[in-house]
Design a protein around this motif. Structure first.
Motif, PDB file in Angstrom:
ATOM      1  N   ASP A 160      22.420  17.483  -2.484  1.00  0.00           N
ATOM      2  CA  ASP A 160      21.075  17.229  -1.905  1.00  0.00           C
ATOM      3  C   ASP A 160      20.895  15.976  -1.298  1.00  0.00           C
ATOM      4  O   ASP A 160      19.905  15.724  -0.789  1.00  0.00           O
ATOM      5  N   PHE A 161      22.128  15.541  -0.656  1.00  0.00           N
ATOM      6  CA  PHE A 161      22.010  14.125   0.239  1.00  0.00           C
ATOM      7  C   PHE A 161      21.592  14.606   1.516  1.00  0.00           C
ATOM      8  O   PHE A 161      21.987  15.157   2.257  1.00  0.00           O
ATOM      9  N   HIS A 162      20.656  13.692   1.805  1.00  0.00           N
ATOM     10  CA  HIS A 162      20.198  13.761   3.461  1.00  0.00           C
ATOM     11  C   HIS A 162      20.147  12.081   3.927  1.00  0.00           C
ATOM     12  O   HIS A 162      19.820  11.164   3.125  1.00  0.00           O
ATOM     13  N   VAL A 163      20.605  12.036   5.164  1.00  0.00           N
ATOM     14  CA  VAL A 163      20.652  10.636   5.726  1.00  0.00           C
ATOM     15  C   VAL A 163      19.264   9.956   5.543  1.00  0.00           C
ATOM     16  O   VAL A 163      19.151   8.617   5.198  1.00  0.00           O
ATOM     17  N   TYR A 164      18.003  10.572   5.838  1.00  0.00           N
ATOM     18  CA  TYR A 164      16.797   9.999   5.894  1.00  0.00           C
ATOM     19  C   TYR A 164      16.569   9.385   4.502  1.00  0.00           C
ATOM     20  O   TYR A 164      15.664   8.630   4.212  1.00  0.00           O
ATOM     21  N   GLN A 165      17.218   9.667   3.349  1.00  0.00           N
ATOM     22  CA  GLN A 165      16.991   9.242   1.905  1.00  0.00           C
ATOM     23  C   GLN A 165      17.326   7.622   2.069  1.00  0.00           C
ATOM     24  O   GLN A 165      16.949   6.969   1.163  1.00  0.00           O
ATOM     25  N   LEU A 166      18.304   7.125   2.927  1.00  0.00           N
ATOM     26  CA  LEU A 166      18.539   5.636   2.863  1.00  0.00           C
ATOM     27  C   LEU A 166      17.322   4.866   3.022  1.00  0.00           C
ATOM     28  O   LEU A 166      17.097   3.858   2.748  1.00  0.00           O
ATOM     29  N   VAL A 167      16.300   5.512   3.671  1.00  0.00           N
ATOM     30  CA  VAL A 167      14.791   4.832   4.089  1.00  0.00           C
ATOM     31  C   VAL A 167      13.784   5.206   2.972  1.00  0.00           C
ATOM     32  O   VAL A 167      13.082   4.290   2.311  1.00  0.00           O
ATOM     33  N   THR A 168      13.810   6.426   2.545  1.00  0.00           N
ATOM     34  CA  THR A 168      12.854   6.973   1.856  1.00  0.00           C
ATOM     35  C   THR A 168      12.906   6.584   0.520  1.00  0.00           C
ATOM     36  O   THR A 168      11.930   6.198  -0.393  1.00  0.00           O
ATOM     37  N   TYR A 169      14.346   6.307  -0.071  1.00  0.00           N
ATOM     38  CA  TYR A 169      14.383   6.054  -1.301  1.00  0.00           C
ATOM     39  C   TYR A 169      13.836   4.797  -1.975  1.00  0.00           C
ATOM     40  O   TYR A 169      13.436   4.480  -3.113  1.00  0.00           O
ATOM     41  N   MET A 170      13.519   3.932  -0.897  1.00  0.00           N
ATOM     42  CA  MET A 170      13.059   2.311  -1.176  1.00  0.00           C
ATOM     43  C   MET A 170      11.647   2.568  -1.397  1.00  0.00           C
ATOM     44  O   MET A 170      10.987   1.328  -1.790  1.00  0.00           O
ATOM     45  N   PHE A 171      10.862   3.317  -1.067  1.00  0.00           N
ATOM     46  CA  PHE A 171       9.403   3.624  -1.318  1.00  0.00           C
ATOM     47  C   PHE A 171       9.009   4.363  -2.824  1.00  0.00           C
ATOM     48  O   PHE A 171       7.994   4.556  -2.989  1.00  0.00           O
ATOM     49  N   LEU A 172       9.856   4.707  -3.667  1.00  0.00           N
ATOM     50  CA  LEU A 172       9.988   5.356  -4.649  1.00  0.00           C
ATOM     51  C   LEU A 172      10.197   4.574  -5.990  1.00  0.00           C
ATOM     52  O   LEU A 172      11.228   3.773  -5.945  1.00  0.00           O
ATOM     53  N   HIS A 173       9.571   4.949  -6.926  1.00  0.00           N
ATOM     54  CA  HIS A 173       9.892   4.096  -8.345  1.00  0.00           C
ATOM     55  C   HIS A 173       9.745   4.904  -9.549  1.00  0.00           C
ATOM     56  O   HIS A 173       9.061   5.935  -9.632  1.00  0.00           O
ATOM     57  N   ALA A 174      10.591   4.537 -10.578  1.00  0.00           N
ATOM     58  CA  ALA A 174      10.742   5.249 -11.640  1.00  0.00           C
ATOM     59  C   ALA A 174       9.500   5.291 -12.679  1.00  0.00           C
ATOM     60  O   ALA A 174       8.960   6.265 -13.405  1.00  0.00           O
ATOM     61  N   ASN A 175       8.934   4.103 -12.884  1.00  0.00           N
ATOM     62  CA  ASN A 175       7.765   3.930 -13.824  1.00  0.00           C
ATOM     63  C   ASN A 175       6.828   3.032 -13.537  1.00  0.00           C
ATOM     64  O   ASN A 175       7.315   2.077 -12.445  1.00  0.00           O
ATOM     65  N   PHE A 176       5.820   2.725 -14.103  1.00  0.00           N
ATOM     66  CA  PHE A 176       4.946   1.614 -13.850  1.00  0.00           C
ATOM     67  C   PHE A 176       5.573   0.122 -13.903  1.00  0.00           C
ATOM     68  O   PHE A 176       5.414  -0.766 -13.085  1.00  0.00           O
ATOM     69  N   ALA A 177       6.298  -0.248 -14.775  1.00  0.00           N
ATOM     70  CA  ALA A 177       7.055  -1.428 -14.993  1.00  0.00           C
ATOM     71  C   ALA A 177       7.907  -1.787 -13.726  1.00  0.00           C
ATOM     72  O   ALA A 177       8.235  -2.866 -13.305  1.00  0.00           O
ATOM     73  N   ILE A 223       0.931  -1.187   0.038  1.00  0.00           N
ATOM     74  CA  ILE A 223       0.041   0.147  -0.130  1.00  0.00           C
ATOM     75  C   ILE A 223       0.908   1.215  -0.076  1.00  0.00           C
ATOM     76  O   ILE A 223       0.651   2.316  -0.806  1.00  0.00           O
ATOM     77  N   ILE A 224       1.900   1.207   0.774  1.00  0.00           N
ATOM     78  CA  ILE A 224       2.711   2.630   1.046  1.00  0.00           C
ATOM     79  C   ILE A 224       3.552   2.837  -0.272  1.00  0.00           C
ATOM     80  O   ILE A 224       3.557   3.688  -0.884  1.00  0.00           O
ATOM     81  N   ASN A 225       3.743   1.563  -0.905  1.00  0.00           N
ATOM     82  CA  ASN A 225       4.684   1.827  -2.125  1.00  0.00           C
ATOM     83  C   ASN A 225       3.771   2.386  -3.372  1.00  0.00           C
ATOM     84  O   ASN A 225       4.156   3.194  -4.173  1.00  0.00           O
ATOM     85  N   VAL A 226       2.515   1.914  -3.188  1.00  0.00           N
ATOM     86  CA  VAL A 226       1.585   2.221  -4.327  1.00  0.00           C
ATOM     87  C   VAL A 226       1.152   3.979  -4.291  1.00  0.00           C
ATOM     88  O   VAL A 226       0.967   4.437  -5.049  1.00  0.00           O
ATOM     89  N   LEU A 227       1.014   4.054  -2.992  1.00  0.00           N
ATOM     90  CA  LEU A 227       0.580   5.426  -2.470  1.00  0.00           C
ATOM     91  C   LEU A 227       1.761   6.302  -2.935  1.00  0.00           C
ATOM     92  O   LEU A 227       1.421   7.549  -3.539  1.00  0.00           O
ATOM     93  N   ALA A 228       3.016   6.084  -2.544  1.00  0.00           N
ATOM     94  CA  ALA A 228       4.101   6.758  -2.795  1.00  0.00           C
ATOM     95  C   ALA A 228       4.064   7.086  -4.239  1.00  0.00           C
ATOM     96  O   ALA A 228       4.485   8.109  -4.898  1.00  0.00           O
ATOM     97  N   PHE A 229       3.930   5.911  -5.246  1.00  0.00           N
ATOM     98  CA  PHE A 229       4.018   5.804  -6.693  1.00  0.00           C
ATOM     99  C   PHE A 229       3.006   7.121  -7.347  1.00  0.00           C
ATOM    100  O   PHE A 229       3.461   7.847  -7.804  1.00  0.00           O
ATOM    101  N   ILE A 230       1.821   6.925  -6.526  1.00  0.00           N
ATOM    102  CA  ILE A 230       0.777   7.661  -7.095  1.00  0.00           C
ATOM    103  C   ILE A 230       0.813   9.230  -6.837  1.00  0.00           C
ATOM    104  O   ILE A 230       0.865  10.316  -7.748  1.00  0.00           O
ATOM    105  N   ALA A 231       1.456   9.402  -5.506  1.00  0.00           N
ATOM    106  CA  ALA A 231       1.918  10.707  -5.106  1.00  0.00           C
ATOM    107  C   ALA A 231       2.823  11.232  -5.934  1.00  0.00           C
ATOM    108  O   ALA A 231       2.792  12.754  -6.069  1.00  0.00           O
TER     109      ALA A 231
END
Length: 311
Positions: free
Chosen positions: A45-62, A13-21
């Motif tokens: 633009d590097f921040h430590v929190y990105q080590l967690v947040t990056y894994m919930f974002l995706h480039a495209n539908f595939a 759910i979190i990954n899909v919502l993040a993709f839509i957002a």
């Protein structure tokens, strides 16, 4: 369809919502991938929190389709065996480990590039060069749950090595251990042969590497848990202490537990039943380690799923 376990369901759910957002806010000029994607640590633009947040974002539908399908297919099984807390700890830790491996790979690539242009540049000089180029390095951004998902694939292969699965377009199933080995080889050859293809192959390998050492440690120290001093246990202990403190005065020292069916049982009966259930789960897990998942009976498989849902 396999019943969705609690952590796997929420991760989906979190990954899909993040993709839509990501695409919704992009229309108003907000770039979530730039804000929450994992930048190279020498970038501005590097921040430590990105080590967690990056894994919930995706480039495209595939991209998100592959990751979420693999998470659903293998995550439910692993979570049912380990339980939700251990599974979540593993998933997030391996995702962070994948990010750290990607940072290391980018640093090596940056050093090789700079030293290739100017052989007099030493390792200590790279950081100064990085600071001077920090704005340009912002383009080195990593996103995706692939590192954590590949760690889940590894866990499945290590826990159920002889479980047979299908790989399209092969017409016959292959054992999970060979399936995982195949993916490791693909990622390794891709990382060495196509380092500039835009895919974070080292992050994929990093997630699997962290997962491998974590599982090996748990197998060698089965009674150590997965971090008894972790924040999870801190909050559990805090909750228990608050429950004791909020217990009405003058209540009997022999607490009664009410089960779903309405039956009451004493603390002694409750603890004895829980211990018996845990002993049975431990026996099933030991059987898996010795003989593989295929050796379980239908009742034993159901017991694993039930124990996960009751955690």
């Amino acid at each position: 369809m396999r019943n969705l376990t609690i952590v796997t369901k929420n991760l989906l759910i979190i990954n899909v919502l993040a993709f839509i957002a990501t695409w919704v806010v992009k229309g108003v000029g907000i770039d979530l991938q730039s804000m929450c994607g994992l930048h190279f640590f020498l970038a501005n633009d590097f921040h430590v929190y990105q080590l967690v947040t990056y894994m919930f974002l995706h480039a495209n539908f595939a991209h998100i389709l592959f990751n979420m399908f693999a998470l659903w297919m293998f995550g439910c099984v692993i979570e049912s065996v380990w339980g939700p807390k251990k599974f979540l700890f593993y998933y997030i830790s391996c995702g962070i480990g994948a990010g750290l491996m990607q940072e290391l790979a980018q640093f090596v690539s940056f050093y090789v590039t700079i030293s290739g242009q100017d052989p007099s540049v030493g390792l200590s000089d790279v950081f100064q060069v990085g600071q001077a180029l920090s704005m340009q390095l912002n383009s080195w951004t990593t996103i995706g749950a692939s590192g954590a998902v590949y760690a889940i694939l590894l866990a499945f292969g290590m826990i159920f090595p002889n479980e047979r699965i299908f790989i399209f377009p092969l017409p016959i199933p292959i054992k999970a251990k060979w399936f995982v080995t195949f993916y490791v080889c693909i990622e390794l050859f891709s990382a060495l042969g196509s380092p500039g293809d835009g895919v974070a192959h080292m992050a994929h390998l990093g997630g699997m590497l962290f997962g491998f050492f974590m599982i090996r440690y748990w197998n060698l120290h089965p009674t150590s848990g997965y971090g008894r001093s972790s924040g999870l246990d801190f909050f559990e202990n805090l909750k228990r202490n608050l429950d004791k403190r909020n217990r009405p005065r003058g209540s009997s020292g022999r607490d009664m537990h009410v089960e779903r069916g309405g039956a009451k049982e004493s603390d002694w009966e409750y603890n004895a039943r829980k211990k018996a259930n845990q002993d049975e789960v431990d026996r099933i897990l030991d059987k898996i380690r010795k003989s593989g998942y295929d050796s379980l009976t239908k009742e034993e498989k159901q017991k694993l799923f039930d124990s996960s849902n009751n955690d």
